[in-house]
Design a protein around this motif. Structure first.
Motif, PDB file in Angstrom:
ATOM      1  N   HIS A 164       0.868  -1.175   0.000  1.00  0.00           N
ATOM      2  CA  HIS A 164       0.000   0.000   0.000  1.00  0.00           C
ATOM      3  C   HIS A 164       0.908   1.229   0.000  1.00  0.00           C
ATOM      4  CE1 HIS A 164      -3.462  -2.543   1.194  1.00  0.00           C
ATOM      5  NE2 HIS A 164      -2.587  -3.160   1.971  1.00  0.00           N
ATOM      6  N   CYS A 199      -4.828   5.710   0.072  1.00  0.00           N
ATOM      7  CA  CYS A 199      -3.810   4.755  -0.332  1.00  0.00           C
ATOM      8  C   CYS A 199      -3.399   5.106  -1.758  1.00  0.00           C
ATOM      9  CB  CYS A 199      -4.364   3.334  -0.281  1.00  0.00           C
ATOM     10  SG  CYS A 199      -3.165   2.116  -0.857  1.00  0.00           S
ATOM     11  N   GLU A 201      -1.151   3.325  -3.753  1.00  0.00           N
ATOM     12  CA  GLU A 201      -0.524   2.234  -4.508  1.00  0.00           C
ATOM     13  C   GLU A 201      -1.618   1.219  -4.799  1.00  0.00           C
ATOM     14  OE1 GLU A 201       2.949   1.915  -5.159  1.00  0.00           O
ATOM     15  OE2 GLU A 201       2.405   0.168  -6.374  1.00  0.00           O
ATOM     16  N   PHE A 202      -1.764   0.836  -6.053  1.00  0.00           N
ATOM     17  CA  PHE A 202      -2.849  -0.084  -6.385  1.00  0.00           C
ATOM     18  C   PHE A 202      -2.699  -1.376  -5.581  1.00  0.00           C
ATOM     19  CE2 PHE A 202      -4.804  -3.527  -8.814  1.00  0.00           C
ATOM     20  CZ  PHE A 202      -6.113  -3.077  -8.775  1.00  0.00           C
ATOM     21  N   CYS A 203      -3.751  -1.718  -4.818  1.00  0.00           N
ATOM     22  CA  CYS A 203      -3.624  -2.826  -3.877  1.00  0.00           C
ATOM     23  C   CYS A 203      -4.794  -3.783  -3.954  1.00  0.00           C
ATOM     24  CB  CYS A 203      -3.478  -2.274  -2.461  1.00  0.00           C
ATOM     25  SG  CYS A 203      -4.819  -1.186  -1.981  1.00  0.00           S
ATOM     26  N   HIS A 207      -8.920  -0.635  -3.911  1.00  0.00           N
ATOM     27  CA  HIS A 207      -7.831   0.326  -3.674  1.00  0.00           C
ATOM     28  C   HIS A 207      -8.362   1.757  -3.519  1.00  0.00           C
ATOM     29  CE1 HIS A 207      -4.553   3.032  -4.636  1.00  0.00           C
ATOM     30  NE2 HIS A 207      -5.124   3.323  -5.783  1.00  0.00           N
ATOM     31  N   MET A 210      -9.764   2.933  -0.045  1.00  0.00           N
ATOM     32  CA  MET A 210      -8.860   2.762   1.089  1.00  0.00           C
ATOM     33  C   MET A 210      -8.408   4.160   1.508  1.00  0.00           C
ATOM     34  SD  MET A 210      -5.699   0.187   1.489  1.00  0.00           S
ATOM     35  CE  MET A 210      -4.616   0.280   2.921  1.00  0.00           C
TER      36      MET A 210
HETATM   37 CU1  CUA Z   1      -4.047   0.030  -0.278  1.00  0.00          CU
HETATM   38 CU2  CUA Z   1      -4.230   0.898  -2.482  1.00  0.00          CU
END
Ligand code: CUA
Length: 329
Positions: A164, A199, A201-203, A207, A210
């Motif tokens: 993340h 967040c 960062e692609f998670c 995503h 978040m």
């Molecule tokens: Cu955690 Cu995007």
């Protein structure tokens, strides 16, 4: 034409500092101020270069265009020492100044040495919500961070699952949250207020959901918030509340906790001890109110597909849990 272009540039620069926008161009900390200053300086330098280069190009194209009475090819020239020196030296100086300014900014936003007055936090990224553990104060919360204004906050970043990235644009730059690694960052807010985090960062599928909020409180408000968070969870009174409490400290305990100090065992779900002191839930996705909480317990998957909370409860059980949950102030 040039006047119009100037107007557009002016508008871009004006908008980039728009007061209400939750971007780093509307900073509320020294970190974001340094970064915004660097960004604006580079933007202005780039705009000047763009206007000069494109202006010269357009001017030459028009001035030296082929005219109807042109006969033979114009005299051919090969190279021009003066021009070559200028367009070599000027970019070198520009890039050098960018390098120096960037190094200065990097130094200005580097994590400061730890002091005893710092607030120490552990931030844990989960799919898809944020856990905030106050290591010195022995409290844990989720998705809504409270910090006192003017205090340096030292942050340890951990992930429970995938990568993340922790980002509060108005307070600080992004820092990746990597499983198995302890990244550090810091915050120090200059102004009381509420700042949005996301967040970065692609998670996974949620995503975008978040999110989190950072409440920058006056020292007094922060102390009051901490004092309340340190209180033990509400003791059930009625039969319904008793039943809900039993459920929460039974099956729900696998993932959730209603012990304010439970910060050392990183569970799958948020600490619920003072759930109702938050304004949102499920990674800042929904307003925290009775109707939304009930819908959540009825069908989490419909509200936030892919989340880890698999529940399939009778309406009787939901009533009992709700009866207790709505007291967790
Ligand atoms: Cu955690 Cu995007």
């Amino acid at each position: 034409m040039l006047r119009k272009f100037g107007l557009v540039i002016g508008l871009v620069i004006a908008l980039s500092g728009c007061q209400s926008s939750p971007t780093f161009l509307n900073p509320a900390s020294s970190i974001s101020t340094h970064e915004a200053n660097l960004y604006r300086t580079i933007l202005i330098m780039a705009l000047v270069v763009f206007v000069l280069v494109e202006g010269a190009l357009v001017w030459i194209l028009i001035r030296d265009r082929k005219r109807s009475d042109d006969g033979e090819l114009p005299p051919q020239i090969f190279g021009n020492m003066r021009v070559e020196v200028v367009w070599t030296v000027v970019p070198i100086l520009l890039v050098l100044s960018l390098f120096i300014m960037t190094v200065q900014t990097t130094n200005n936003v580097a994590v400061p040495d730890a002091q005893s007055s710092d607030l120490n936090l552990r931030v844990v990224g989960h799919q898809w919500w944020w856990e905030f553990d106050y290591l010195d104060l022995k409290i844990a919360t989720a998705n809504e961070l409270h910090i006192p204004v003017g205090t340096t906050v030292q942050i340890n970043l951990e992930s429970r699952d995938v990568i993340h990235s922790f980002w509060v644009p108005q307070l600080s730059h992004k820092t990746d949250v990597v499983p198995g690694q302890h990244n550090t960052m810091w915050l120090k807010a200059d102004e009381v207020g509420v700042y949005l985090g996301q967040c970065a960062e692609f998670c996974g599928i949620e995503h975008a959901l978040m999110r989190f909020k950072v409440f920058v409180d006056s020292q007094e408000d922060f102390d009051a918030w901490v004092a309340n968070q340190q209180q033990p969870a509400y003791q059930p009174q009625t039969e319904m509340e008793q039943a809900g409490y039993k459920e929460l400290t039974g099956a729900c305990e696998t993932c959730h906790s209603i012990d304010p100090a439970e910060i050392n065992s990183i569970k799958k779900g948020p600490n619920l001890t003072h759930l109702l002191t938050r304004t949102t839930f499920a990674g800042g996705t929904f307003d925290l109110n009775e109707a939304n909480l009930r819908s959540w317990l009825e069908d989490t998957e419909a509200m936030k597909p892919g989340n880890d909370m698999e529940v399939n409860m009778s309406s009787q059980k939901i009533d009992e849990i709700m009866a207790y949950l709505m007291h967790l102030n």
